[in-house]
Design a protein around this motif. Structure first.
Motif, PDB file in Angstrom:
ATOM      1  N   CYS A  78       6.769   6.037   5.242  1.00  0.00           N
ATOM      2  CA  CYS A  78       7.235   5.668   3.900  1.00  0.00           C
ATOM      3  C   CYS A  78       8.717   5.339   3.879  1.00  0.00           C
ATOM      4  CB  CYS A  78       6.939   6.801   2.918  1.00  0.00           C
ATOM      5  SG  CYS A  78       5.211   6.872   2.378  1.00  0.00           S
ATOM      6  N   TRP A  79       9.511   6.016   4.724  1.00  0.00           N
ATOM      7  CA  TRP A  79      10.952   5.758   4.735  1.00  0.00           C
ATOM      8  C   TRP A  79      11.289   4.393   5.301  1.00  0.00           C
ATOM      9  CZ3 TRP A  79      11.796   4.934   9.812  1.00  0.00           C
ATOM     10  CH2 TRP A  79      11.067   5.659  10.747  1.00  0.00           C
ATOM     11  N   ASN A  80      10.331   3.718   5.934  1.00  0.00           N
ATOM     12  CA  ASN A  80      10.642   2.475   6.633  1.00  0.00           C
ATOM     13  C   ASN A  80       9.747   1.316   6.208  1.00  0.00           C
ATOM     14  OD1 ASN A  80      12.381   1.282   8.455  1.00  0.00           O
ATOM     15  ND2 ASN A  80      11.047   1.587  10.208  1.00  0.00           N
ATOM     16  N   LEU A  81       9.104   1.458   5.069  1.00  0.00           N
ATOM     17  CA  LEU A  81       8.213   0.413   4.572  1.00  0.00           C
ATOM     18  C   LEU A  81       8.752  -0.167   3.268  1.00  0.00           C
ATOM     19  CD1 LEU A  81       4.697   2.032   5.119  1.00  0.00           C
ATOM     20  CD2 LEU A  81       5.638   0.100   6.373  1.00  0.00           C
ATOM     21  N   PRO A  82       8.395  -1.409   2.960  1.00  0.00           N
ATOM     22  CA  PRO A  82       8.795  -1.979   1.671  1.00  0.00           C
ATOM     23  C   PRO A  82       8.214  -1.168   0.517  1.00  0.00           C
ATOM     24  CG  PRO A  82       7.906  -3.665   3.139  1.00  0.00           C
ATOM     25  CD  PRO A  82       7.610  -2.341   3.775  1.00  0.00           C
ATOM     26  N   ASN A  83       8.910  -1.199  -0.613  1.00  0.00           N
ATOM     27  CA  ASN A  83       8.422  -0.467  -1.784  1.00  0.00           C
ATOM     28  C   ASN A  83       6.992  -0.840  -2.138  1.00  0.00           C
ATOM     29  OD1 ASN A  83      10.633   1.207  -2.588  1.00  0.00           O
ATOM     30  ND2 ASN A  83      11.725  -0.630  -3.202  1.00  0.00           N
ATOM     31  N   LYS A  84       6.645  -2.112  -1.993  1.00  0.00           N
ATOM     32  CA  LYS A  84       5.304  -2.567  -2.357  1.00  0.00           C
ATOM     33  C   LYS A  84       4.245  -1.858  -1.532  1.00  0.00           C
ATOM     34  CE  LYS A  84       2.505  -6.741  -2.984  1.00  0.00           C
ATOM     35  NZ  LYS A  84       2.479  -8.232  -2.875  1.00  0.00           N
ATOM     36  N   ALA A  85       4.516  -1.667  -0.245  1.00  0.00           N
ATOM     37  CA  ALA A  85       3.552  -0.970   0.607  1.00  0.00           C
ATOM     38  C   ALA A  85       3.417   0.490   0.197  1.00  0.00           C
ATOM     39  CB  ALA A  85       3.973  -1.081   2.072  1.00  0.00           C
ATOM     40  N   VAL A  86       4.545   1.132  -0.102  1.00  0.00           N
ATOM     41  CA  VAL A  86       4.517   2.534  -0.501  1.00  0.00           C
ATOM     42  C   VAL A  86       3.808   2.703  -1.844  1.00  0.00           C
ATOM     43  CG1 VAL A  86       5.937   4.551  -1.039  1.00  0.00           C
ATOM     44  CG2 VAL A  86       6.639   2.991   0.792  1.00  0.00           C
ATOM     45  N   GLU A  87       3.985   1.736  -2.723  1.00  0.00           N
ATOM     46  CA  GLU A  87       3.396   1.837  -4.061  1.00  0.00           C
ATOM     47  C   GLU A  87       1.876   1.770  -4.052  1.00  0.00           C
ATOM     48  OE1 GLU A  87       5.372  -1.230  -6.194  1.00  0.00           O
ATOM     49  OE2 GLU A  87       7.250  -0.110  -6.376  1.00  0.00           O
ATOM     50  N   THR A  88       1.276   1.363  -2.949  1.00  0.00           N
ATOM     51  CA  THR A  88      -0.187   1.387  -2.889  1.00  0.00           C
ATOM     52  C   THR A  88      -0.723   2.813  -2.966  1.00  0.00           C
ATOM     53  OG1 THR A  88      -0.190   1.416  -0.456  1.00  0.00           O
ATOM     54  CG2 THR A  88      -0.267  -0.737  -1.538  1.00  0.00           C
ATOM     55  N   LEU A  89       0.155   3.780  -2.702  1.00  0.00           N
ATOM     56  CA  LEU A  89      -0.250   5.180  -2.806  1.00  0.00           C
ATOM     57  C   LEU A  89      -0.349   5.651  -4.251  1.00  0.00           C
ATOM     58  CD1 LEU A  89       1.991   6.832  -0.062  1.00  0.00           C
ATOM     59  CD2 LEU A  89      -0.509   6.694  -0.030  1.00  0.00           C
ATOM     60  N   THR A  90       0.362   5.012  -5.154  1.00  0.00           N
ATOM     61  CA  THR A  90       0.499   5.522  -6.518  1.00  0.00           C
ATOM     62  C   THR A  90      -0.836   5.738  -7.228  1.00  0.00           C
ATOM     63  OG1 THR A  90       2.690   4.537  -6.717  1.00  0.00           O
ATOM     64  CG2 THR A  90       1.558   5.124  -8.761  1.00  0.00           C
TER      65      THR A  90
END
Length: 218
Positions: free
Chosen positions: A67-79
């Motif tokens: 998560c610390w090294n991915l674009p926000n869009k990729a991380v937001e798939t977790l939401t």
């Protein structure tokens, strides 16, 4: 997983860790990792079968340490997944229900949450300083602990464990067990320990057992 450590962690388990004090990082391409959006949508809708849910848990577990090294869009798939489960602690409990990488990731992330929780605790810092005056670099932590014992000591260990989890699962387990073992020992050996130090020692004993069990094939 022991319930006590899970109840003690903060809610920001999947936050992007600050990297100003950790040096440059390699960039991970967003196309290499991710969560199947159709599978995630069916999970949120309650129509996902058990086998696909297990695969989704694997995908989430693979994504979390990055998560610390991915674009926000990729991380937001977790939401949507986190919202459906009820929060980040519930996410850890869900992952813990799936053997293998998901369970191990959840238990290591609980450890990361605890390290963050106690990183600026004055009594814990005093106990660590006293222990390191006797043994500056305990077994398994040489080259891992920062030279100075301060508010970054535990957060730095958390970063190193999380980075290892992304790169090498066995090394992440080894560093996690070395960290929990050291903190448990120094809490047990402390003279007239503060309540927060006693609690830390108890929590580390639980987490050490949890991670050891998750890392041992059944």
């Amino acid at each position: 997983m022991h319930d006590k450590p899970l109840r003690r962690i903060a809610d920001e388990l999947t936050r992007r860790r600050p990297h100003s004090s950790h040096g440059a990082r390699e960039t991970v391409g967003p196309d290499r990792f991710g969560i199947d959006l159709d599978r995630a949508a069916r999970f949120v809708d309650g129509t996902l079968g058990a086998d696909d849910e297990a695969r989704l848990a694997e995908e989430v577990a693979e994504l979390l340490p990055l998560c610390w090294n991915l674009p926000n869009k990729a991380v937001e798939t977790l939401t949507p997944i986190i919202d459906h489960l009820g929060g980040q602690r519930e996410l850890m409990a869900w992952l813990d229900g799936h053997e293998g990488r998901p369970r191990l990731t959840a238990r290591i992330f609980v450890l990361l949450g605890l390290l963050d929780r106690y990183t600026d605790d004055a009594a814990v810092l005093d106990t660590m300083r006293a222990a390191r005056a006797r043994d500056p670099f305990p077994a398994g932590l040489r080259g891992e602990l920062l030279p100075e014992t301060d508010e970054e000591t535990l957060s730095s260990l958390a970063y190193r464990i999380e980075k290892r989890l992304a790169d090498d699962e066995k090394e992440a387990v080894a560093l996690s067990l070395a960290t929990t073992g050291w903190l448990r020992r120094i809490a047990d050996d402390a003279d007239d320990p503060d309540p927060s130090v006693r609690e830390l020692g108890s929590l580390m004993a639980h987490v050490q057992q949890d991670i050891g069990e998750a890392a041992t094939p059944s």
